[in-house]
Design a protein around this motif. Structure first.
Motif, PDB file in Angstrom:
ATOM      1  N   ARG A  48       3.060   3.948  -7.562  1.00 20.14           N
ATOM      2  CA  ARG A  48       3.466   2.867  -8.450  1.00 20.14           C
ATOM      3  C   ARG A  48       2.458   1.722  -8.461  1.00 20.14           C
ATOM      4  NH1 ARG A  48       7.473   4.368 -11.693  1.00 20.14           N
ATOM      5  NH2 ARG A  48       8.500   2.326 -11.663  1.00 20.14           N
ATOM      6  N   LEU A  49       2.508   0.946  -9.531  1.00 11.94           N
ATOM      7  CA  LEU A  49       1.677  -0.245  -9.670  1.00 11.94           C
ATOM      8  C   LEU A  49       2.213  -1.363  -8.781  1.00 11.94           C
ATOM      9  CD1 LEU A  49      -0.605  -1.596 -11.642  1.00 11.94           C
ATOM     10  CD2 LEU A  49       1.410  -2.682 -12.686  1.00 11.94           C
ATOM     11  N   VAL A  50       1.319  -2.043  -8.061  1.00 13.36           N
ATOM     12  CA  VAL A  50       1.686  -3.263  -7.341  1.00 13.36           C
ATOM     13  C   VAL A  50       1.613  -4.398  -8.359  1.00 13.36           C
ATOM     14  CG1 VAL A  50       1.103  -4.838  -5.473  1.00 13.36           C
ATOM     15  CG2 VAL A  50       0.844  -2.365  -5.155  1.00 13.36           C
ATOM     16  N   GLY A  51       2.765  -4.919  -8.749  1.00  9.60           N
ATOM     17  CA  GLY A  51       2.873  -5.717  -9.958  1.00  9.60           C
ATOM     18  C   GLY A  51       2.161  -7.048  -9.968  1.00  9.60           C
ATOM     19  N   ARG A  52       2.063  -7.715  -8.835  1.00 11.57           N
ATOM     20  CA  ARG A  52       1.447  -9.040  -8.819  1.00 11.57           C
ATOM     21  C   ARG A  52       0.096  -8.987  -8.106  1.00 11.57           C
ATOM     22  NH1 ARG A  52       5.606 -13.304  -6.567  1.00 11.57           N
ATOM     23  NH2 ARG A  52       4.275 -14.807  -7.674  1.00 11.57           N
ATOM     24  N   ILE A  53      -0.843  -9.728  -8.646  1.00 11.28           N
ATOM     25  CA  ILE A  53      -2.168  -9.825  -8.043  1.00 11.28           C
ATOM     26  C   ILE A  53      -2.076 -10.752  -6.837  1.00 11.28           C
ATOM     27  CG2 ILE A  53      -4.541 -10.616  -8.398  1.00 11.28           C
ATOM     28  CD1 ILE A  53      -4.202  -9.846 -11.357  1.00 11.28           C
ATOM     29  N   ARG A  54      -2.473 -10.262  -5.685  1.00 12.43           N
ATOM     30  CA  ARG A  54      -2.341 -11.031  -4.444  1.00 12.43           C
ATOM     31  C   ARG A  54      -3.538 -11.958  -4.253  1.00 12.43           C
ATOM     32  NH1 ARG A  54       0.972 -10.783   0.490  1.00 12.43           N
ATOM     33  NH2 ARG A  54      -0.259 -11.800   2.094  1.00 12.43           N
ATOM     34  N   VAL A  55      -3.270 -13.217  -3.861  1.00 13.34           N
ATOM     35  CA  VAL A  55      -4.330 -14.190  -3.599  1.00 13.34           C
ATOM     36  C   VAL A  55      -4.091 -14.814  -2.227  1.00 13.34           C
ATOM     37  CG1 VAL A  55      -5.542 -16.252  -4.398  1.00 13.34           C
ATOM     38  CG2 VAL A  55      -4.476 -14.716  -6.072  1.00 13.34           C
TER      39      VAL A  55
ATOM     40  N   LEU B  28       0.834  -1.200   0.000  1.00 12.48           N
ATOM     41  CA  LEU B  28       0.000   0.000   0.000  1.00 12.48           C
ATOM     42  C   LEU B  28       0.873   1.256   0.000  1.00 12.48           C
ATOM     43  CD1 LEU B  28      -2.883   1.156   0.096  1.00 12.48           C
ATOM     44  CD2 LEU B  28      -2.733   1.070   2.592  1.00 12.48           C
ATOM     45  N   SER B  29       1.947   1.237   0.764  1.00 10.85           N
ATOM     46  CA  SER B  29       2.871   2.377   0.773  1.00 10.85           C
ATOM     47  C   SER B  29       3.527   2.560  -0.589  1.00 10.85           C
ATOM     48  CB  SER B  29       3.947   2.171   1.845  1.00 10.85           C
ATOM     49  OG  SER B  29       3.390   2.231   3.139  1.00 10.85           O
ATOM     50  N   TYR B  30       3.870   1.449  -1.229  1.00  6.82           N
ATOM     51  CA  TYR B  30       4.453   1.506  -2.575  1.00  6.82           C
ATOM     52  C   TYR B  30       3.480   2.175  -3.536  1.00  6.82           C
ATOM     53  CZ  TYR B  30       6.933  -0.281  -6.721  1.00  6.82           C
ATOM     54  OH  TYR B  30       7.630  -0.396  -7.908  1.00  6.82           O
ATOM     55  N   LEU B  31       2.200   1.843  -3.401  1.00 10.52           N
ATOM     56  CA  LEU B  31       1.167   2.411  -4.269  1.00 10.52           C
ATOM     57  C   LEU B  31       0.927   3.885  -3.963  1.00 10.52           C
ATOM     58  CD1 LEU B  31      -2.210   0.722  -5.168  1.00 10.52           C
ATOM     59  CD2 LEU B  31      -2.201   3.053  -4.332  1.00 10.52           C
ATOM     60  N   VAL B  32       0.696   4.196  -2.686  1.00 12.36           N
ATOM     61  CA  VAL B  32       0.282   5.552  -2.295  1.00 12.36           C
ATOM     62  C   VAL B  32       1.459   6.524  -2.282  1.00 12.36           C
ATOM     63  CG1 VAL B  32      -0.672   6.926  -0.414  1.00 12.36           C
ATOM     64  CG2 VAL B  32      -1.719   4.730  -0.995  1.00 12.36           C
TER      65      VAL B  32
ATOM     66  N   THR C 283      -5.768   8.693  -4.018  1.00 14.24           N
ATOM     67  CA  THR C 283      -4.326   8.453  -4.137  1.00 14.24           C
ATOM     68  C   THR C 283      -3.988   7.205  -4.943  1.00 14.24           C
ATOM     69  OG1 THR C 283      -4.353   7.207  -2.060  1.00 14.24           O
ATOM     70  CG2 THR C 283      -3.880   9.568  -1.922  1.00 14.24           C
ATOM     71  N   GLY C 284      -4.991   6.495  -5.400  1.00 17.04           N
ATOM     72  CA  GLY C 284      -4.758   5.281  -6.165  1.00 17.04           C
ATOM     73  C   GLY C 284      -5.989   4.397  -6.134  1.00 17.04           C
ATOM     74  N   LEU C 285      -5.893   3.245  -6.794  1.00 12.51           N
ATOM     75  CA  LEU C 285      -7.024   2.334  -6.926  1.00 12.51           C
ATOM     76  C   LEU C 285      -6.650   0.972  -6.351  1.00 12.51           C
ATOM     77  CD1 LEU C 285      -9.878   1.827  -8.304  1.00 12.51           C
ATOM     78  CD2 LEU C 285      -8.559   0.896 -10.232  1.00 12.51           C
TER      79      LEU C 285
ATOM     80  N   ALA D 137      -3.662  -1.669  -7.498  1.00 11.95           N
ATOM     81  CA  ALA D 137      -3.344  -2.982  -6.937  1.00 11.95           C
ATOM     82  C   ALA D 137      -4.607  -3.824  -6.932  1.00 11.95           C
ATOM     83  CB  ALA D 137      -2.784  -2.849  -5.522  1.00 11.95           C
ATOM     84  N   VAL D 138      -4.413  -5.150  -6.967  1.00  7.87           N
ATOM     85  CA  VAL D 138      -5.525  -6.083  -6.837  1.00  7.87           C
ATOM     86  C   VAL D 138      -5.196  -7.062  -5.717  1.00  7.87           C
ATOM     87  CG1 VAL D 138      -6.920  -7.889  -7.928  1.00  7.87           C
ATOM     88  CG2 VAL D 138      -6.132  -5.935  -9.283  1.00  7.87           C
ATOM     89  N   PHE D 139      -6.089  -7.157  -4.743  1.00 10.38           N
ATOM     90  CA  PHE D 139      -5.957  -8.102  -3.637  1.00 10.38           C
ATOM     91  C   PHE D 139      -7.196  -8.989  -3.631  1.00 10.38           C
ATOM     92  CE2 PHE D 139      -3.380  -4.483  -2.486  1.00 10.38           C
ATOM     93  CZ  PHE D 139      -2.227  -5.059  -1.983  1.00 10.38           C
ATOM     94  N   THR D 140      -6.984 -10.287  -3.545  1.00  6.36           N
ATOM     95  CA  THR D 140      -8.100 -11.213  -3.606  1.00  6.36           C
ATOM     96  C   THR D 140      -8.019 -12.222  -2.469  1.00  6.36           C
ATOM     97  OG1 THR D 140      -7.142 -13.017  -4.932  1.00  6.36           O
ATOM     98  CG2 THR D 140      -7.854 -11.036  -6.121  1.00  6.36           C
ATOM     99  N   ALA D 141      -9.146 -12.926  -2.252  1.00 13.88           N
ATOM    100  CA  ALA D 141      -9.195 -13.995  -1.261  1.00 13.88           C
ATOM    101  C   ALA D 141     -10.031 -15.127  -1.822  1.00 13.88           C
ATOM    102  CB  ALA D 141      -9.789 -13.493   0.048  1.00 13.88           C
ATOM    103  N   GLY D 142      -9.674 -16.372  -1.463  1.00 16.07           N
ATOM    104  CA  GLY D 142     -10.418 -17.510  -1.975  1.00 16.07           C
ATOM    105  C   GLY D 142     -10.130 -18.778  -1.205  1.00 16.07           C
ATOM    106  N   LEU D 143     -10.777 -19.842  -1.611  1.00 12.16           N
ATOM    107  CA  LEU D 143     -10.613 -21.152  -0.989  1.00 12.16           C
ATOM    108  C   LEU D 143      -9.258 -21.756  -1.367  1.00 12.16           C
ATOM    109  CD1 LEU D 143     -14.191 -22.654  -1.476  1.00 12.16           C
ATOM    110  CD2 LEU D 143     -13.183 -21.744   0.632  1.00 12.16           C
ATOM    111  N   PRO D 144      -8.862 -22.874  -0.726  1.00 21.69           N
ATOM    112  CA  PRO D 144      -7.555 -23.469  -1.040  1.00 21.69           C
ATOM    113  C   PRO D 144      -7.368 -23.859  -2.499  1.00 21.69           C
ATOM    114  CG  PRO D 144      -8.401 -24.362   1.025  1.00 21.69           C
ATOM    115  CD  PRO D 144      -9.510 -23.537   0.430  1.00 21.69           C
ATOM    116  N   ASN D 145      -8.477 -24.088  -3.228  1.00 25.42           N
ATOM    117  CA  ASN D 145      -8.335 -24.456  -4.637  1.00 25.42           C
ATOM    118  C   ASN D 145      -8.227 -23.249  -5.555  1.00 25.42           C
ATOM    119  OD1 ASN D 145     -11.024 -23.675  -4.256  1.00 25.42           O
ATOM    120  ND2 ASN D 145     -11.785 -25.014  -5.878  1.00 25.42           N
TER     121      ASN D 145
END
Length: 364
Positions: A18-25, A10-14, A138-140, A175-183
């Motif tokens: 800058r773009l947070v390069g990898r989508i977090r899962v 978040l600090s990198y973004l704000v 300050t960003g998305l 940045a994109v942050f996601t959450a999901g099941l183990p699969n």
């Protein structure tokens, strides 16, 4: 650990724009607090002035890109006119390129086979650039819950758009942050061949220190002390499962009569509270058990008969008197439902502590 890594990104973004390069899962079985963690991400991003877009994937008849576009449309309604006008043009183009008939809140629909192939990822990229660069914030930060339920075309479109931003838009504060099941990693990799663009992080059961903070710290704040043997019993019952931690702490507090400052939580209170906790856990288990097919129930019953620990798939097949290969379909369905997960060296296990005991009680 998750919140610390999020704050860094978040600090990198704000701060650096800058773009947070990898989508977090972040992925874990149900009940480990994935959605709560994602809400924490949302709250902290808002505190830093970022625009957040929340999506719960898998709504019937609604594709992931349509959901994201609809939420951006809704959130941008109060933005400054210059950004808003340009963004509206690109959203309209996205609806045409990605096969979305219209954007009307979450009722927008995505034709699942057209998103990436029709060039929708370029239009999505344009939308993300504008939405992230607006002077209104300050960003998305895009937050996607239940990512494993997203349509494959939507995942592919998002991945392509993010890949282009990684190479051409590193100055886009998004940045994109996601959450999901183990699969979730398996579901994503089956839709996106370059899924190394995603950063997968498992959520683990709580350690003893975290359990103690969750159970005893709120009581200390109110001037109430948990006795050592009461805490030890609560730890054993909760087994590090966050939902069970919440249940045993609440049930024990009620059994103690909601003590005043100076009160003490004893082992007797925990003993009484465990019955209420068991009733709540049984209610949690009853729905997925009731919705399981006969074959799925047979597999879970065989697993439960072998104990609470991870079991060899071949051993489950032996109990059922079938070949190990014949378990593939019910096993896959149970993994998709988040009830079991694959372990190391051919083992499978329940994702929720206590589920095996619940099934054994049914047989008893």
């Amino acid at each position: 650990m998750q919140l610390g890594e999020f704050e860094e990104r978040l600090s990198y973004l704000v701060d650096l724009g800058r773009l947070v390069g990898r989508i977090r899962v972040d992925h874990a079985p149900r009940g480990l607090g994935k959605t709560s963690l994602l809400r924490q991400y949302q709250r902290r991003a808002r505190e830093r002035g970022a625009q957040t877009i929340w999506v719960t994937a898998g709504e019937e008849g609604v594709g992931l890109i349509a959901q994201i576009a609809a939420e951006i449309e809704r959130e941008s309604a109060t933005w400054r006119s210059g950004t808003r006008t340009a963004l509206s043009r690109h959203l309209e183009s996205l609806t045409l390129r990605a096969g979305i008939p219209q954007i009307v809140g979450v009722e927008a629909k995505l034709k699942p086979d057209k998103a990436a192939t029709a060039g929708g990822y370029r239009e999505l990229e344009a939308v993300l650039r504008l939405a992230a660069s607006s002077d209104d914030h300050t960003g998305l930060v895009i937050l996607i819950d239940e990512i494993q339920a997203a349509d494959p075309a939507g995942l592919l479109t998002l991945a392509y758009a993010w890949q282009h931003l990684q190479s051409e838009g590193t100055d886009v504060p998004a940045a994109v942050f996601t959450a999901g099941l183990p699969n979730a990693p398996e579901k994503i990799s089956s839709a996106v061949t370059f899924s190394e663009r995603f950063a997968y992080r498992p959520l683990l059961l709580l350690g003893r220190e975290a359990e103690e903070v969750a159970i005893s710290a709120p009581a200390r704040h109110l001037g109430v002390v948990w006795e050592d043997d009461a805490l030890a019993a609560a730890f054993e019952l909760a087994a590090g499962y966050p939902y069970a931690v919440q249940l045993i702490a609440d049930a024990t507090w009620t059994a103690a009569g909601h003590p005043d400052p100076g009160g003490r939580i004893t082992l007797d209170h925990v003993t009484v509270g465990r019955h209420a906790m068991k009733a709540d856990l049984d209610a949690l288990f009853r729905a997925p058990w009731g919705n399981a097919t006969a074959g799925e129930r047979e597999l879970m019953t065989a697993m439960a008969s072998l104990g609470d620990e991870p079991v060899q798939r071949a051993e489950v097949a032996r109990v059922l008197g079938v070949s190990s290969e014949s378990l593939s379909m019910p096993r896959a369905r149970l993994i998709d439902k988040g009830l079991i997960q694959s372990g190391s060296r051919g083992k499978i296990e329940f994702t929720i502590p206590g589920f095996a005991a619940f099934i054994r009680d049914l047989d008893g």
